[in-house]
Design a protein around this motif. Structure first.
Motif, mmCIF file in Angstrom:
data_model
loop_
_atom_site.group_PDB
_atom_site.id
_atom_site.type_symbol
_atom_site.label_atom_id
_atom_site.label_comp_id
_atom_site.label_asym_id
_atom_site.label_seq_id
_atom_site.Cartn_x
_atom_site.Cartn_y
_atom_site.Cartn_z
ATOM 1 N N PRO A 1 8.921 -6.743 9.471
ATOM 2 C CA PRO A 1 9.109 -6.409 8.477
ATOM 3 C C PRO A 1 7.976 -6.341 7.646
ATOM 4 C CG PRO A 1 9.755 -8.772 8.636
ATOM 5 C CD PRO A 1 9.030 -8.452 9.943
ATOM 6 N N SER A 2 8.106 -4.996 6.459
ATOM 7 C CA SER A 2 7.115 -4.948 5.723
ATOM 8 C C SER A 2 7.342 -4.344 3.873
ATOM 9 C CB SER A 2 5.820 -4.554 6.319
ATOM 10 O OG SER A 2 5.451 -4.908 7.470
ATOM 11 N N MET A 3 6.481 -4.018 3.242
ATOM 12 C CA MET A 3 6.805 -2.956 2.656
ATOM 13 C C MET A 3 5.808 -2.298 1.696
ATOM 14 S SD MET A 3 6.542 -5.608 -1.253
ATOM 15 C CE MET A 3 6.435 -4.412 -1.971
ATOM 16 N N LEU A 4 5.743 -1.087 1.985
ATOM 17 C CA LEU A 4 5.321 -0.309 1.340
ATOM 18 C C LEU A 4 4.460 -1.102 -0.238
ATOM 19 C CD1 LEU A 4 2.618 2.024 1.350
ATOM 20 C CD2 LEU A 4 4.714 3.973 0.736
ATOM 21 N N ARG A 5 3.093 -1.010 -0.735
ATOM 22 C CA ARG A 5 2.518 -1.732 -2.213
ATOM 23 C C ARG A 5 2.194 -1.005 -2.778
ATOM 24 N NH1 ARG A 5 2.000 -5.954 -5.102
ATOM 25 N NH2 ARG A 5 2.756 -7.561 -3.922
ATOM 26 N N SER A 6 1.235 0.643 -2.118
ATOM 27 C CA SER A 6 0.653 1.282 -3.171
ATOM 28 C C SER A 6 0.095 2.164 -2.155
ATOM 29 C CB SER A 6 -0.444 1.104 -4.004
ATOM 30 O OG SER A 6 -1.400 0.321 -3.482
ATOM 31 N N VAL A 7 0.107 3.510 -2.599
ATOM 32 C CA VAL A 7 -1.092 4.526 -2.088
ATOM 33 C C VAL A 7 -2.204 5.539 -2.812
ATOM 34 C CG1 VAL A 7 -1.356 6.444 -1.423
ATOM 35 C CG2 VAL A 7 0.966 4.826 -0.757
ATOM 36 N N GLY A 8 -3.371 5.078 -3.484
ATOM 37 C CA GLY A 8 -3.954 5.479 -4.399
ATOM 38 C C GLY A 8 -5.612 6.075 -3.761
ATOM 39 N N GLU A 9 -5.942 7.264 -4.054
ATOM 40 C CA GLU A 9 -6.855 7.850 -3.951
ATOM 41 C C GLU A 9 -8.267 7.364 -4.837
ATOM 42 O OE1 GLU A 9 -6.134 12.217 -4.071
ATOM 43 O OE2 GLU A 9 -4.735 12.300 -2.789
ATOM 44 N N TYR A 10 -9.448 7.169 -4.405
ATOM 45 C CA TYR A 10 -10.456 6.630 -5.152
ATOM 46 C C TYR A 10 -11.287 7.098 -4.479
ATOM 47 C CZ TYR A 10 -7.588 1.931 -5.053
ATOM 48 O OH TYR A 10 -6.853 1.017 -5.471
ATOM 49 N N ILE B 1 -6.151 5.449 0.203
ATOM 50 C CA ILE B 1 -5.880 4.580 0.522
ATOM 51 C C ILE B 1 -3.974 3.931 0.540
ATOM 52 C CG2 ILE B 1 -6.121 1.637 0.733
ATOM 53 C CD1 ILE B 1 -8.751 2.023 -0.366
ATOM 54 N N SER B 2 -3.502 3.847 2.311
ATOM 55 C CA SER B 2 -1.558 3.653 1.678
ATOM 56 C C SER B 2 -1.982 1.359 1.723
ATOM 57 C CB SER B 2 -1.588 4.219 2.947
ATOM 58 O OG SER B 2 -1.532 5.714 2.805
ATOM 59 N N CYS B 3 -1.368 0.792 1.378
ATOM 60 C CA CYS B 3 -1.092 -0.138 1.242
ATOM 61 C C CYS B 3 -0.440 -1.923 1.790
ATOM 62 C CB CYS B 3 -1.990 -1.240 0.471
ATOM 63 S SG CYS B 3 -3.514 -0.945 -0.189
ATOM 64 N N PHE B 4 -0.263 -1.969 3.117
ATOM 65 C CA PHE B 4 1.473 -2.314 2.777
ATOM 66 C C PHE B 4 1.289 -3.925 2.948
ATOM 67 C CE2 PHE B 4 1.047 1.467 4.938
ATOM 68 C CZ PHE B 4 2.302 1.729 5.263
ATOM 69 N N ASP B 5 2.415 -4.664 1.699
ATOM 70 C CA ASP B 5 2.053 -6.458 2.495
ATOM 71 C C ASP B 5 3.731 -6.848 3.373
ATOM 72 O OD1 ASP B 5 0.494 -6.468 0.524
ATOM 73 O OD2 ASP B 5 1.948 -7.335 -0.593
ATOM 74 N N ARG B 6 3.227 -7.864 4.166
ATOM 75 C CA ARG B 6 4.414 -8.383 5.199
ATOM 76 C C ARG B 6 5.439 -8.497 4.627
ATOM 77 N NH1 ARG B 6 0.439 -11.193 10.160
ATOM 78 N NH2 ARG B 6 0.387 -9.186 11.356
ATOM 79 N N LEU B 7 6.740 -8.921 5.157
ATOM 80 C CA LEU B 7 8.153 -9.701 4.199
ATOM 81 C C LEU B 7 8.062 -11.036 5.675
ATOM 82 C CD1 LEU B 7 9.927 -6.642 2.771
ATOM 83 C CD2 LEU B 7 8.331 -7.973 1.787
#
Length: 255
Positions: free
Chosen positions: A152-161, A120-126
């Motif tokens: 405009p955005s940022m990559l918050r996290s990439v994790g495996e579940y 899961i790759s999560c992004f937030d808007r800026l």
């Protein structure tokens, strides 16, 4: 006689707690103690759910059903329950399948893997680009109508579940935009969204493409790729992605 609560299915308990957590919009929020306590209880219940609780048999590459004489969808959905407060169901991804980068406007969500593995790759808007908007350039250059769809955005996290991990949690402000990829074979996860998607209420699903841009400021840095402005461009639903339906075989939910 066995106590009533011990006879209640796991999915029924989860649904009850989801209703308790999200049914009163006036207390739903990251700064409300009651909401956070209820959200924590919901996360704990979800952390324990397994495929067997939903009467779902984990699939292998060979066992995944393929409808005859047509291309099977890469992703299917088992509807479990929905109210105005929340929706609950199971997404099943074939080997190599992805749910493309998409958002959940004004919504909370929880995703719990019941078999297989997802990335899961999560992004937030800026509110604005981290390095400012001055001199932002894209390669190839964008047309004016494309620029109007940029965020405009940022990559918050990439994790495996996997099923051994707790749920992935999103809120209207954090991790709200994400992409979900099946890793090393078929996978499935239980999904709760609160409130559900509803285009009439402004909660429609939008899809995005990641773009990296460079401004005059980032060009002066040694690692421009790492520090460059990251933008999400809204796009139509990708043609390679569509979602089919399957009947849910597990315990029924009633509230």
């Amino acid at each position: 006689m066995m106590p009533r609560d011990n006879m209640t299915s796991t999915v029924q308990k989860i649904a009850r707690q989801a209703l308790t957590t999200f049914r009163n919009p006036s207390v739903v929020g990251e700064h409300n103690k009651v909401f956070l306590e209820n959200q924590s209880k919901l996360k704990s219940l979800l952390a324990e759910v397994r495929a067997a609780d939903l009467k779902i048999v984990p699939r292998t590459i060979e066992s995944a059903p393929t409808p005859p004489q047509r291309v099977a969808p890469p992703v299917t959905y088992m509807h479990i329950f929905e109210t105005d407060t929340f929706s609950m169901g199971v997404f099943l991804l074939k080997t190599g399948a992805s749910i493309p980068l998409h958002d959940h406007p004004g919504m909370y969500g929880m995703l719990k893997v019941i078999y297989g593995k997802v990335r899961i790759s999560c992004f937030d808007r800026l509110d604005k680009p981290r390095d400012g908007a001055s001199g932002v350039q894209f390669n190839p250059p964008l047309m004016s109508f494309q620029r109007s769809n940029l965020r405009p955005s940022m990559l918050r996290s990439v994790g495996e579940y996997t099923e051994e991990n707790g749920p992935c949690v999103l809120s209207p402000q954090k991790d709200n935009i994400h992409q979900i990829d099946a890793v090393d074979g078929p996978t499935a996860f239980l999904d709760i969204l609160a409130p559900p998607y509803d285009p009439d209420e402004g909660r429609d699903c939008h899809y995005y493409k990641v773009l990296n841009a460079h401004s005059e400021a980032t060009d002066r840095k040694s690692d421009a790729q790492e520090h460059g402005d990251l933008w999400l461009m809204e796009i139509p639903q990708p043609s390679e992605f569509w979602c089919g339906g399957e009947p849910y075989p597990g315990p029924k939910v009633s509230l």
